[in-house]
Design a protein around this motif. Sequence first.
Motif, short mmCIF file in Angstrom:
data_model
loop_
_atom_site.label_atom_id
_atom_site.label_comp_id
_atom_site.label_asym_id
_atom_site.label_seq_id
_atom_site.Cartn_x
_atom_site.Cartn_y
_atom_site.Cartn_z
N ALA A 49 0.59 -1.41 -0.44
CA ALA A 49 -0.38 0.24 0.24
C ALA A 49 1.35 1.42 0.01
O ALA A 49 0.86 2.63 -0.61
N VAL A 50 1.54 1.21 0.50
CA VAL A 50 2.93 2.22 0.91
C VAL A 50 3.78 2.37 -0.78
O VAL A 50 3.66 3.69 -1.16
N ARG A 51 3.87 1.81 -1.15
CA ARG A 51 4.64 1.41 -2.76
C ARG A 51 3.46 2.19 -3.58
O ARG A 51 3.84 3.31 -4.44
N LEU A 52 2.53 1.80 -3.31
CA LEU A 52 1.49 2.17 -4.21
C LEU A 52 0.63 3.51 -3.99
O LEU A 52 0.56 4.35 -5.40
N MET A 53 0.84 3.44 -2.95
CA MET A 53 0.28 5.16 -3.01
C MET A 53 1.50 6.00 -3.63
O MET A 53 0.60 6.78 -4.02
N LYS A 54 2.32 5.91 -2.81
CA LYS A 54 3.93 6.33 -3.41
C LYS A 54 3.88 6.83 -4.70
O LYS A 54 4.03 8.11 -5.78
N ALA A 111 -5.12 -5.90 -7.07
CA ALA A 111 -5.98 -5.63 -6.23
C ALA A 111 -5.91 -4.60 -5.47
O ALA A 111 -7.59 -3.67 -4.88
N PHE A 112 -4.95 -4.46 -5.26
CA PHE A 112 -4.29 -2.92 -4.36
C PHE A 112 -5.31 -1.64 -4.93
O PHE A 112 -6.21 -0.36 -4.82
N LEU A 113 -4.87 -1.38 -6.26
CA LEU A 113 -5.19 -0.43 -6.93
C LEU A 113 -6.84 -0.60 -7.51
O LEU A 113 -7.24 0.54 -6.88
N ALA A 114 -7.34 -1.38 -7.10
CA ALA A 114 -8.85 -1.49 -7.96
C ALA A 114 -9.16 -1.08 -6.02
O ALA A 114 -10.60 -0.33 -6.24
N MET A 116 -8.01 0.77 -4.45
CA MET A 116 -7.70 2.26 -3.98
C MET A 116 -8.46 3.55 -5.06
O MET A 116 -9.30 3.87 -4.55
N ASP A 117 -9.23 2.62 -5.58
CA ASP A 117 -10.20 3.22 -6.73
C ASP A 117 -12.02 3.26 -6.07
O ASP A 117 -12.77 4.18 -6.06
N GLN A 118 -11.97 2.37 -5.21
CA GLN A 118 -13.15 2.12 -4.86
C GLN A 118 -13.46 2.53 -3.57
O GLN A 118 -14.18 3.60 -3.27
N ILE A 119 -12.08 2.57 -2.86
CA ILE A 119 -12.14 4.07 -2.00
C ILE A 119 -12.09 5.80 -2.37
O ILE A 119 -12.74 6.06 -1.59
N GLU A 120 -11.75 5.85 -3.35
CA GLU A 120 -11.25 7.43 -3.85
C GLU A 120 -13.38 7.93 -3.98
O GLU A 120 -13.59 8.42 -3.91
N SER A 121 -13.72 6.55 -4.31
CA SER A 121 -15.56 7.04 -5.26
C SER A 121 -15.93 6.78 -3.75
O SER A 121 -17.22 7.95 -3.36
N LYS A 122 -15.96 6.33 -3.05
CA LYS A 122 -16.41 5.87 -1.91
C LYS A 122 -16.39 7.38 -1.23
O LYS A 122 -17.33 8.01 -0.23
#
Length: 135
Positions: A49-54, A111-114, A116-122
């Motif tokens: 999560a840290v790596r992909l958020m960066k 799966a992580f990116l998906a 993150m997409d869901q969290i952004e939308s919510k």
Amino acid sequence: MSKPKVAFICVHNSCRSQIAEALAKRDYSAVFTAYSAGTETKPQINQDAVRLMKARYGIDMEANQYSKLLTDLPTVEIVVTMGCNVSCPSLPCRYREDWGLDDPSGQSEAAFLATMDQIESKLADLAKRIEQGVI
């Protein structure tokens, strides 16, 4: 009226709730104050999560965030559980909802990116409802 305090909760406070806190602080700090916590903690935030958020957002979650317990939270008005499939302890609030998100830990980057997409939308939906006074 002051901004509501929103707590994003999952078991270990190491992945989904941390992502939600980071994105909420980046995008919605004018609408609400974001926190995250868990019923248990991990020594560090999920490194995928840290790596992909960066990589995706330029957000270094480890700079200002760490795994916290529910007892570390201030009094909050809104509680959002991530969908932990466990019994969440009662946390006093005026509004609560569950986002039902699967934990991407140990899964693929996709799966992580998906997630993150869901969290952004919510988050966008949550912020809109707060601004409209619905919650």
